[in-house]
Design a protein around this motif. Structure first.
Motif, PDB file in Angstrom:
ATOM      1  N   LYS A 176      23.052  66.840  44.738  1.00 59.56           N
ATOM      2  CA  LYS A 176      23.738  67.420  43.589  1.00 59.56           C
ATOM      3  C   LYS A 176      23.316  66.749  42.287  1.00 59.56           C
ATOM      4  O   LYS A 176      23.165  67.412  41.253  1.00 59.56           O
ATOM      5  N   ALA A 177      23.105  65.426  42.330  1.00 63.71           N
ATOM      6  CA  ALA A 177      22.672  64.705  41.131  1.00 63.71           C
ATOM      7  C   ALA A 177      21.294  65.157  40.676  1.00 63.71           C
ATOM      8  O   ALA A 177      20.969  65.067  39.482  1.00 63.71           O
ATOM      9  N   ARG A 178      20.488  65.673  41.600  1.00 65.17           N
ATOM     10  CA  ARG A 178      19.146  66.141  41.285  1.00 65.17           C
ATOM     11  C   ARG A 178      19.064  67.651  41.108  1.00 65.17           C
ATOM     12  O   ARG A 178      17.977  68.212  41.104  1.00 65.17           O
ATOM     13  N   GLY A 179      20.203  68.328  40.996  1.00 60.09           N
ATOM     14  CA  GLY A 179      20.207  69.763  40.726  1.00 60.09           C
ATOM     15  C   GLY A 179      19.889  70.634  41.918  1.00 60.09           C
ATOM     16  O   GLY A 179      19.409  71.765  41.752  1.00 60.09           O
ATOM     17  N   ILE A 180      20.172  70.158  43.117  1.00 61.87           N
ATOM     18  CA  ILE A 180      19.890  70.907  44.348  1.00 61.87           C
ATOM     19  C   ILE A 180      21.196  71.475  44.897  1.00 61.87           C
ATOM     20  O   ILE A 180      22.210  70.781  44.969  1.00 61.87           O
ATOM     21  N   LYS A 181      21.203  72.748  45.279  1.00 60.72           N
ATOM     22  CA  LYS A 181      22.383  73.364  45.872  1.00 60.72           C
ATOM     23  C   LYS A 181      22.576  72.844  47.291  1.00 60.72           C
ATOM     24  O   LYS A 181      21.603  72.699  48.044  1.00 60.72           O
ATOM     25  N   VAL A 182      23.834  72.586  47.668  1.00 58.57           N
ATOM     26  CA  VAL A 182      24.134  72.010  48.976  1.00 58.57           C
ATOM     27  C   VAL A 182      25.068  72.917  49.761  1.00 58.57           C
ATOM     28  O   VAL A 182      26.167  73.258  49.301  1.00 58.57           O
ATOM     29  N   VAL A 183      24.619  73.323  50.934  1.00 61.63           N
ATOM     30  CA  VAL A 183      25.479  73.953  51.925  1.00 61.63           C
ATOM     31  C   VAL A 183      25.665  72.914  53.027  1.00 61.63           C
ATOM     32  O   VAL A 183      24.679  72.373  53.549  1.00 61.63           O
ATOM     33  N   ALA A 184      26.903  72.600  53.361  1.00 59.72           N
ATOM     34  CA  ALA A 184      27.183  71.489  54.268  1.00 59.72           C
ATOM     35  C   ALA A 184      28.005  71.939  55.456  1.00 59.72           C
ATOM     36  O   ALA A 184      28.819  72.865  55.363  1.00 59.72           O
ATOM     37  N   SER A 185      27.807  71.239  56.580  1.00 60.61           N
ATOM     38  CA  SER A 185      28.547  71.545  57.792  1.00 60.61           C
ATOM     39  C   SER A 185      29.151  70.273  58.371  1.00 60.61           C
ATOM     40  O   SER A 185      28.492  69.234  58.454  1.00 60.61           O
ATOM     41  N   ALA A 186      30.419  70.375  58.763  1.00 63.79           N
ATOM     42  CA  ALA A 186      31.130  69.301  59.451  1.00 63.79           C
ATOM     43  C   ALA A 186      32.308  69.955  60.155  1.00 63.79           C
ATOM     44  O   ALA A 186      32.455  71.185  60.129  1.00 63.79           O
ATOM     45  N   SER A 187      33.151  69.159  60.795  1.00 64.62           N
ATOM     46  CA  SER A 187      34.349  69.736  61.408  1.00 64.62           C
ATOM     47  C   SER A 187      35.344  70.094  60.307  1.00 64.62           C
ATOM     48  O   SER A 187      35.344  69.498  59.222  1.00 64.62           O
TER      49      SER A 187
END
Length: 350
Positions: A176-187
């Motif tokens: 996020k600090a580098r301008g990248i979109k994040v889709v994340a997975s966890a419980s």
């Protein structure tokens, strides 16, 4: 006050579970000679890492150069120096690379540790020793996964599996600090933490096998990289990746090792080896597979330090233990329920 000649330390003496491998010593020698470009650090706090207990259980003594103090991550104060930019009294954080421990036989579950300056950086005033102690190993692993393995750039999208692990939480913040979109997975129970850390989208992997969910809900555009911060033994997320990862994308994993000795886990290992080695022109997976191998790199450490100093990356602490309670700390990290770092307070422990 002069540096003592002996110290308290948890020593790995043999291969096995931490309860059998570790022994507490109150008379372990403090290094007296400081090689050039090294510092002697008075440890304030040390963080546990999965690689610590895994090597305890898997590496025989002749390979691990035992006995030696356990663990790799730390925050502390420079006690002595030789030929570095640091001054005595500087607050610092860093790590001792596992390969370096083979040469120096140093570890961080001790009151003092000898560390090469390429593995140390100054601790900014906006973070305390407890939170700084677990930054480096997991943080640099996340950094190198994103940029050295996946070569991600601003405007691209990364999918992070195991987002509530220490590596996963750092990967979210760095991306996020580098301008990248994040889709994340966890419980699902960790959704709030993962979103608070900065994830743009969240997927609960417990509701459906993640590769099946992504195949039936393909992202647009497709992911430019996938970072497996958990270390999946089942290769399905990779073998189906052409459905949801862009052409030229990279699948990066931390440790795709079996999580047991069952036939099922051994089968996964064989499938992973086949998937990562079989060429695409012979019907293999048409996406790159990379295993991140952490390097001690001063430039990476200083770039990571800048994000910490700017408040863009913070240490997420799961729990804090006194030095005498190290075995309880290992029980916590080995439970796979820790969200963030398991930290051992060294300075001030009785």
């Amino acid at each position: 006050m002069s540096t003592p000649t002996t110290q308290k330390a948890w020593i790995v003496e043999r291969m096995g579970h931490p309860s059998k491998a570790l022994n507490f010593k109150s008379d372990w020698p403090v290094p007296s000679e400081i090689p050039k470009d090294h510092v002697l650090v008075k440890i304030q706090a040390a963080a546990l890492n999965p690689v610590g207990w895994k090597l305890m259980q898997l590496a025989p003594n002749f390979l691990a150069k035992r006995p030696l103090p356990a663990e790799y991550d730390f925050a502390g104060v420079v006690e002595k120096k030789n030929g570095t930019e640091f001054e005595v009294g500087d607050p610092v954080f860093g790590f001792i690379h596992a390969l370096i421990t083979l040469k120096t036989r140093q570890g961080t579950l001790a009151e003092y540790a000898l560390v090469p300056d390429i593995c140390v950086t100054k601790r900014p005033s906006n973070i305390d020793a407890i939170h700084a102690s677990g930054l480096t190993l997991a943080g640099l692993t996340a950094w190198q996964s994103l940029f050295e393995c996946a070569h991600l750039e601003a405007g691209q999208t990364v999918f992070i599996y195991g987002a509530s692990t220490a590596v996963g939480l750092f990967a979210i913040q760095i991306a996020k600090a580098r301008g990248i979109k994040v889709v994340a997975s966890a419980s699902g129970k960790n959704e709030e933490l993962v979103r608070k850390t900065g994830a743009d989208e969240f997927i609960d992997y417990t509701k459906e096998p993640i590769h099946k969910y992504l195949a039936s809900h393909p992202p647009s555009p497709k992911f430019h990289a996938i970072v497996d911060a958990y270390g999946l033994s089942d290769p399905s997320l990779y073998t189906h990746s052409a459905t949801y990862m862009a052409h030229g994308g990279v699948f990066v994993t931390t440790t795709p090792a079996p999580h047991g000795l069952s036939f099922k886990e051994m089968g996964y290992l064989l499938k992973t080896i086949a998937a990562m080695t079989w060429p695409s022109w012979l019907g293999g997976i048409p996406r790159k597979f990379k295993l991140v191998s952490l390097k001690a790199n001063k430039a990476d450490l200083e770039a990571f330090h800048t994000l910490v100093a700017e408040g863009k990356v913070v240490g997420v602490v799961d729990s804090v233990y006194e030095m005498q309670d190290v075995l309880k700390a290992y029980e916590r990290i080995m439970s796979s329920r820790a969200t963030g770092k398991v930290v051992v307070k060294i300075e001030g422990s009785t």
